[in-house]
Design a protein around this motif. Sequence first.
Motif, PDB file in Angstrom:
ATOM      1  N   ILE A   6      57.294  64.830 -49.732  1.00 44.56           N
ATOM      2  CA  ILE A   6      58.415  64.093 -50.301  1.00 44.56           C
ATOM      3  C   ILE A   6      59.675  64.645 -49.629  1.00 44.56           C
ATOM      4  CG2 ILE A   6      59.615  63.392 -52.397  1.00 44.56           C
ATOM      5  CD1 ILE A   6      56.662  62.547 -52.215  1.00 44.56           C
ATOM      6  N   GLY A   7      60.242  63.870 -48.734  1.00 43.79           N
ATOM      7  CA  GLY A   7      61.310  64.363 -47.864  1.00 43.79           C
ATOM      8  C   GLY A   7      62.684  64.331 -48.498  1.00 43.79           C
ATOM      9  N   THR A   8      62.912  65.212 -49.464  1.00 46.92           N
ATOM     10  CA  THR A   8      64.246  65.382 -50.048  1.00 46.92           C
ATOM     11  C   THR A   8      64.350  66.758 -50.687  1.00 46.92           C
ATOM     12  OG1 THR A   8      65.902  64.465 -51.570  1.00 46.92           O
ATOM     13  CG2 THR A   8      63.619  64.391 -52.297  1.00 46.92           C
ATOM     14  N   LYS A  13      66.490  63.277 -57.161  1.00 41.37           N
ATOM     15  CA  LYS A  13      65.796  62.280 -56.333  1.00 41.37           C
ATOM     16  C   LYS A  13      64.320  62.624 -56.202  1.00 41.37           C
ATOM     17  CE  LYS A  13      67.844  60.318 -52.821  1.00 41.37           C
ATOM     18  NZ  LYS A  13      68.428  59.996 -51.491  1.00 41.37           N
ATOM     19  N   TYR A  14      64.016  63.914 -56.057  1.00 41.78           N
ATOM     20  CA  TYR A  14      62.618  64.335 -55.939  1.00 41.78           C
ATOM     21  C   TYR A  14      61.827  63.910 -57.184  1.00 41.78           C
ATOM     22  CZ  TYR A  14      58.502  67.288 -55.376  1.00 41.78           C
ATOM     23  OH  TYR A  14      57.211  67.725 -55.257  1.00 41.78           O
ATOM     24  N   SER A  30      56.336  69.271 -51.901  1.00 41.08           N
ATOM     25  CA  SER A  30      57.793  69.369 -51.827  1.00 41.08           C
ATOM     26  C   SER A  30      58.191  70.268 -50.663  1.00 41.08           C
ATOM     27  CB  SER A  30      58.358  69.937 -53.124  1.00 41.08           C
ATOM     28  OG  SER A  30      58.059  71.322 -53.224  1.00 41.08           O
ATOM     29  N   PRO A  31      59.398  70.071 -50.125  1.00 37.76           N
ATOM     30  CA  PRO A  31      59.887  70.987 -49.088  1.00 37.76           C
ATOM     31  C   PRO A  31      59.925  72.433 -49.573  1.00 37.76           C
ATOM     32  CG  PRO A  31      61.209  69.004 -49.120  1.00 37.76           C
ATOM     33  CD  PRO A  31      60.306  68.939 -50.324  1.00 37.76           C
ATOM     34  N   ALA A  32      60.214  72.634 -50.871  1.00 36.67           N
ATOM     35  CA  ALA A  32      60.265  73.994 -51.412  1.00 36.67           C
ATOM     36  C   ALA A  32      58.907  74.685 -51.297  1.00 36.67           C
ATOM     37  CB  ALA A  32      60.714  73.953 -52.876  1.00 36.67           C
ATOM     38  N   GLU A  33      57.824  73.930 -51.498  1.00 35.73           N
ATOM     39  CA  GLU A  33      56.481  74.516 -51.377  1.00 35.73           C
ATOM     40  C   GLU A  33      56.220  75.009 -49.960  1.00 35.73           C
ATOM     41  OE1 GLU A  33      53.145  72.339 -53.482  1.00 35.73           O
ATOM     42  OE2 GLU A  33      54.783  70.897 -53.779  1.00 35.73           O
ATOM     43  N   LEU A  34      56.809  74.329 -48.981  1.00 32.50           N
ATOM     44  CA  LEU A  34      56.629  74.718 -47.587  1.00 32.50           C
ATOM     45  C   LEU A  34      57.684  75.723 -47.130  1.00 32.50           C
ATOM     46  CD1 LEU A  34      55.881  71.215 -46.019  1.00 32.50           C
ATOM     47  CD2 LEU A  34      54.235  72.952 -46.766  1.00 32.50           C
ATOM     48  N   GLY A  35      58.697  75.933 -47.972  1.00 32.84           N
ATOM     49  CA  GLY A  35      59.767  76.867 -47.627  1.00 32.84           C
ATOM     50  C   GLY A  35      60.632  76.395 -46.480  1.00 32.84           C
ATOM     51  N   ILE A  36      60.855  75.079 -46.413  1.00 33.37           N
ATOM     52  CA  ILE A  36      61.652  74.535 -45.313  1.00 33.37           C
ATOM     53  C   ILE A  36      62.774  73.642 -45.841  1.00 33.37           C
ATOM     54  CG2 ILE A  36      59.768  74.586 -43.635  1.00 33.37           C
ATOM     55  CD1 ILE A  36      59.444  71.562 -44.138  1.00 33.37           C
ATOM     56  N   THR A  68      60.454  59.141 -47.596  1.00 37.14           N
ATOM     57  CA  THR A  68      61.875  59.392 -47.814  1.00 37.14           C
ATOM     58  C   THR A  68      62.515  58.189 -48.488  1.00 37.14           C
ATOM     59  OG1 THR A  68      62.434  58.559 -45.606  1.00 37.14           O
ATOM     60  CG2 THR A  68      62.106  60.950 -45.839  1.00 37.14           C
ATOM     61  N   GLU A  69      63.693  58.426 -49.039  1.00 40.51           N
ATOM     62  CA  GLU A  69      64.448  57.358 -49.705  1.00 40.51           C
ATOM     63  C   GLU A  69      65.923  57.560 -49.416  1.00 40.51           C
ATOM     64  OE1 GLU A  69      66.805  55.524 -52.971  1.00 40.51           O
ATOM     65  OE2 GLU A  69      66.612  57.650 -52.489  1.00 40.51           O
TER      66      GLU A  69
END
Length: 199
Positions: A6-8, A13-14, A30-36, A68-69
């Motif tokens: 989920i690109g946000t 929004k997430y 989520s980006p947080a899970e990937l740390g990016i 993405t949105e």
Amino acid sequence: MKKLLIGTTNPSKYGSMLQQLEGIDVASISPAELGIQVDSAEDARTAEGNALEKARAWHQTTGLPVLTEDSGLVFLDLPPDHPDQPSVHVRRAAGHVMTDDEMFDWFTALAHRHGGKLRAAWQDAWCLMIDEDHCFTYADSVDELGPWSFWMMDHPVHDLIQPGWPLERIIIRSEESAVARKWGRERLRKWLKENIASL
């Protein structure tokens, strides 16, 4: 299960994007899970173009399928070329990237200049990028925004603060617009299901 980024990094929004994916056979990451964290220029002239730019940036960084949105804000009673039309530059309407507090102040002042309220609607666009050769976009048409319009006021209408969505504090929606919006969300879910099936 299929994985989908989920690109946000916008928390509100997430959460909203996750809601749209409920019941769809996909594992959301989520980006947080990937740390990016990824920044894209978001300099397209349409919400659809910005959604595509974001999807490409996240996909090129992670190699994962990404959703993405992007949203543009349309004031329905102002001409399309009116200088107060934020279009896709909602957070950058002041000429720089605004904080939530700055957005709140900017748009309450804008509504005040127009008599205390403006009829508005969000024009949403989504992009599902599986890879560079398989990319799908979905966008609301300006012509169909009227039924799910809302009033943007020059003062808070409730105290609920949603990080990432500061304008929700100054929006009044009618029951009719909520029903129309629900229909639009159901149409979006159908699009998501059909295209995520190709993952």
